[in-house]
Design a protein around this motif. Structure first.
Motif, PDB file in Angstrom:
ATOM      1  N   TYR A 129      38.649  28.231 -49.514  1.00 51.86           N
ATOM      2  CA  TYR A 129      38.602  27.932 -50.939  1.00 51.86           C
ATOM      3  C   TYR A 129      37.870  29.086 -51.640  1.00 51.86           C
ATOM      4  CZ  TYR A 129      39.711  23.193 -49.363  1.00 51.86           C
ATOM      5  OH  TYR A 129      40.303  22.102 -48.776  1.00 51.86           O
ATOM      6  N   TYR A 130      37.994  29.114 -52.951  1.00 50.54           N
ATOM      7  CA  TYR A 130      37.376  30.204 -53.720  1.00 50.54           C
ATOM      8  C   TYR A 130      36.601  29.628 -54.896  1.00 50.54           C
ATOM      9  CZ  TYR A 130      40.710  33.035 -51.109  1.00 50.54           C
ATOM     10  OH  TYR A 130      41.422  33.613 -50.100  1.00 50.54           O
ATOM     11  N   VAL A 131      35.382  30.117 -55.077  1.00 50.39           N
ATOM     12  CA  VAL A 131      34.615  29.805 -56.281  1.00 50.39           C
ATOM     13  C   VAL A 131      34.783  31.007 -57.199  1.00 50.39           C
ATOM     14  CG1 VAL A 131      32.363  29.281 -57.255  1.00 50.39           C
ATOM     15  CG2 VAL A 131      32.989  28.364 -55.005  1.00 50.39           C
ATOM     16  N   ASN A 132      35.667  30.881 -58.164  1.00 50.00           N
ATOM     17  CA  ASN A 132      36.005  31.989 -59.056  1.00 50.00           C
ATOM     18  C   ASN A 132      35.090  31.989 -60.269  1.00 50.00           C
ATOM     19  OD1 ASN A 132      38.573  33.214 -57.874  1.00 50.00           O
ATOM     20  ND2 ASN A 132      39.112  31.037 -57.927  1.00 50.00           N
ATOM     21  N   LEU A 158      32.763  29.291 -64.968  1.00 47.26           N
ATOM     22  CA  LEU A 158      33.306  28.828 -63.698  1.00 47.26           C
ATOM     23  C   LEU A 158      34.784  28.493 -63.889  1.00 47.26           C
ATOM     24  CD1 LEU A 158      32.609  28.066 -60.764  1.00 47.26           C
ATOM     25  CD2 LEU A 158      32.045  25.780 -61.601  1.00 47.26           C
ATOM     26  N   ALA A 159      35.647  29.184 -63.143  1.00 44.40           N
ATOM     27  CA  ALA A 159      37.083  28.943 -63.251  1.00 44.40           C
ATOM     28  C   ALA A 159      37.456  27.612 -62.618  1.00 44.40           C
ATOM     29  CB  ALA A 159      37.850  30.085 -62.594  1.00 44.40           C
ATOM     30  N   LYS A 160      38.527  26.998 -63.131  1.00 42.67           N
ATOM     31  CA  LYS A 160      38.977  25.699 -62.629  1.00 42.67           C
ATOM     32  C   LYS A 160      39.792  25.816 -61.339  1.00 42.67           C
ATOM     33  CE  LYS A 160      39.012  23.164 -66.995  1.00 42.67           C
ATOM     34  NZ  LYS A 160      39.820  22.352 -67.941  1.00 42.67           N
ATOM     35  N   GLU A 161      40.184  26.993 -60.980  1.00 45.66           N
ATOM     36  CA  GLU A 161      41.008  27.202 -59.781  1.00 45.66           C
ATOM     37  C   GLU A 161      40.115  27.427 -58.560  1.00 45.66           C
ATOM     38  OE1 GLU A 161      43.580  27.352 -57.101  1.00 45.66           O
ATOM     39  OE2 GLU A 161      44.430  27.164 -59.122  1.00 45.66           O
ATOM     40  N   LYS A 211      41.666  27.022 -55.139  1.00 44.41           N
ATOM     41  CA  LYS A 211      42.476  27.262 -53.938  1.00 44.41           C
ATOM     42  C   LYS A 211      43.004  28.688 -53.843  1.00 44.41           C
ATOM     43  CE  LYS A 211      43.716  22.565 -52.797  1.00 44.41           C
ATOM     44  NZ  LYS A 211      44.754  21.659 -52.263  1.00 44.41           N
ATOM     45  N   ASN A 212      42.901  29.434 -54.935  1.00 46.09           N
ATOM     46  CA  ASN A 212      43.358  30.818 -54.942  1.00 46.09           C
ATOM     47  C   ASN A 212      42.402  31.668 -55.768  1.00 46.09           C
ATOM     48  OD1 ASN A 212      46.200  30.492 -53.681  1.00 46.09           O
ATOM     49  ND2 ASN A 212      46.200  28.987 -55.350  1.00 46.09           N
ATOM     50  N   GLN A 213      42.416  32.967 -55.516  1.00 51.97           N
ATOM     51  CA  GLN A 213      41.647  33.865 -56.361  1.00 51.97           C
ATOM     52  C   GLN A 213      42.361  34.010 -57.703  1.00 51.97           C
ATOM     53  OE1 GLN A 213      41.246  37.200 -53.464  1.00 51.97           O
ATOM     54  NE2 GLN A 213      39.057  36.928 -53.764  1.00 51.97           N
ATOM     55  N   THR A 214      41.582  34.163 -58.762  1.00 46.19           N
ATOM     56  CA  THR A 214      42.174  34.173 -60.102  1.00 46.19           C
ATOM     57  C   THR A 214      41.958  35.515 -60.793  1.00 46.19           C
ATOM     58  OG1 THR A 214      40.135  33.312 -61.082  1.00 46.19           O
ATOM     59  CG2 THR A 214      41.777  31.707 -60.364  1.00 46.19           C
ATOM     60  N   ASP A 215      42.754  35.719 -61.823  1.00 42.39           N
ATOM     61  CA  ASP A 215      42.596  36.885 -62.693  1.00 42.39           C
ATOM     62  C   ASP A 215      41.618  36.507 -63.795  1.00 42.39           C
ATOM     63  OD1 ASP A 215      42.740  38.968 -64.460  1.00 42.39           O
ATOM     64  OD2 ASP A 215      44.934  39.026 -64.556  1.00 42.39           O
ATOM     65  N   PRO A 216      40.471  37.206 -63.897  1.00 41.99           N
ATOM     66  CA  PRO A 216      39.463  36.843 -64.914  1.00 41.99           C
ATOM     67  C   PRO A 216      40.015  36.818 -66.333  1.00 41.99           C
ATOM     68  CG  PRO A 216      38.584  38.456 -63.361  1.00 41.99           C
ATOM     69  CD  PRO A 216      40.045  38.346 -63.071  1.00 41.99           C
ATOM     70  N   PHE A 258      38.985  27.891 -67.442  1.00 45.93           N
ATOM     71  CA  PHE A 258      37.602  27.698 -66.991  1.00 45.93           C
ATOM     72  C   PHE A 258      37.036  26.389 -67.533  1.00 45.93           C
ATOM     73  CE2 PHE A 258      37.610  30.198 -70.867  1.00 45.93           C
ATOM     74  CZ  PHE A 258      36.712  29.532 -71.670  1.00 45.93           C
ATOM     75  N   PHE A 259      35.928  25.963 -66.928  1.00 45.23           N
ATOM     76  CA  PHE A 259      35.206  24.778 -67.396  1.00 45.23           C
ATOM     77  C   PHE A 259      34.397  25.169 -68.633  1.00 45.23           C
ATOM     78  CE2 PHE A 259      35.784  23.949 -62.851  1.00 45.23           C
ATOM     79  CZ  PHE A 259      36.301  22.664 -62.876  1.00 45.23           C
TER      80      PHE A 259
END
Length: 331
Positions: A134-137, A153-156, A158-163, A168-169
């Motif tokens: 898992y990923y904490v983006n 903090l991004a909501k995704e 399961k995958n890495q995200t594009d900033p 996000f929350f």
């Protein structure tokens, strides 16, 4: 006043004179004992005071060092130790017992260098033998009302995200990435729990599917034994089938090959056929081996008349390619 026993262990000979100067300046009113123990010196005395100013003098005399009661940060050179002890029987000058008498040791060690904490956004989780990542983006953010900068903090997970495009929350702008990471890990736990439930559901489904054919073969074997259907009993047995009876861990009977087993089934002393066995709910599966417990009120020999007695046996089957290669009867 309450008596306090002090003990100072000096681990460097070069520090002894400095500690003596501190004690002289402190004007200790009782005799101070100094003893050399090979590689270190022991200093002890009893005082009517707790002499906390000695700690301050030691701290000021050793730049770059600190006095601490906690060595949890690992093994470090202890330059000296200072211990204070008050007897549990100590009383005030009015004769009443004191609360929480002193019994502590402080250690003079080098001050820890604060290192920035680095971390990976990856969080690996083991579900038994299954590992998932898992990923904490975490993405840069800014509070529009104050122009305060921080991290979101991004909501995704399961995958890495594009900033630039990540959702996000919006509830909080974190001051540091580490603070955001810890909050993200907390939020991740509910997702992991859901994944765990799904993995368990799939594993249970796979287990039932895997056990379906062995259960069917074994049920048919026991059903045919009860009905004395000899041809049907042997239909799922390999030609080199092995049979064994053990009683109280001792080998009682063995057969080797299908022909010997047929002879056993037709013998007067056989113990498998016509006994109305009932399968108990506890099955055990271990790779190719399947164990099942049976119960019956039918005695193993027709000459026995005790129909109220409950007989229990365990059958251990070994299966290969949907055929039974071995049965061990345990009594």
């Amino acid at each position: 006043m309450i008596e306090t026993q002090l003990y100072i262990s000096v681990n460097r000979k070069a520090d002894l004179e400095k500690i003596k100067e501190i004690l002289i300046i402190s004007k200790i009113e009782s005799p101070v004992y100094i003893v050399e123990y090979g590689q270190h010196f022991g200093i002890n005395f009893t005082s009517q005071h707790e002499e906390w100013h000695i700690d301050t003098c030691i701290y000021e005399s050793f730049p770059g060092y600190e006095l601490t009661t906690d060595l949890h940060r690992g093994k470090k050179e202890i330059r000296l130790e200072i211990s204070r002890y008050q007897s549990e029987l100590s009383t005030t000058k009015w004769g009443s017992p004191i609360d929480n008498p002193l019994n502590e040791t402080k250690y003079l060690i080098k001050k820890a260098t604060e290192m920035p904490i680095t971390f990976s956004p990856e969080v690996r989780v083991l579900f038994g033998s299954i590992e998932k990542v898992y990923y904490v983006n975490i993405i840069p953010g800014i509070k529009e009302s104050t122009d305060e900068k921080g991290f979101l903090l991004a909501k995704e997970f399961k995958n890495q995200t594009d900033p630039k495009t990540a959702d996000f929350f919006p509830d909080r702008l974190y001051k540091t990435q580490l603070e955001a990471f810890h909050k993200g890990k907390d939020k991740l736990e509910s997702l992991v729990e859901e994944d765990h439930k799904e993995i368990l559901r799939l594993q249970k489904k796979e287990k039932l599917q895997r056990e379906k054919i062995p259960r069917k073969i074994i049920r048919e074997f026991i059903k045919n034994c009860n009905a004395r259907n000899y041809d049907s009993i042997i239909k799922d047995l390999l030609q080199d089938f092995q049979f064994e009876i053990r009683e109280n861990w001792r080998q009682k009977l063995t057969t080797s090959g299908l022909d010997e087993f047929k002879n056993y089934l037709e013998a007067a002393y056989q113990e498998l056929c016509g006994r109305d066995f009932k399968i108990q709910s506890s099955w055990s599966f271990l790779k190719q081996d399947v164990g099942v417990n049976l119960e019956t009120f039918t005695p193993p020999q027709e000459t026995e008349e005790d129909l109220k007695r409950l007989y229990r046996i365990r059958l251990n089957f070994r299966l290969e390619e949907e055929k039974i290669t071995q049965i061990i009867v345990e009594k």
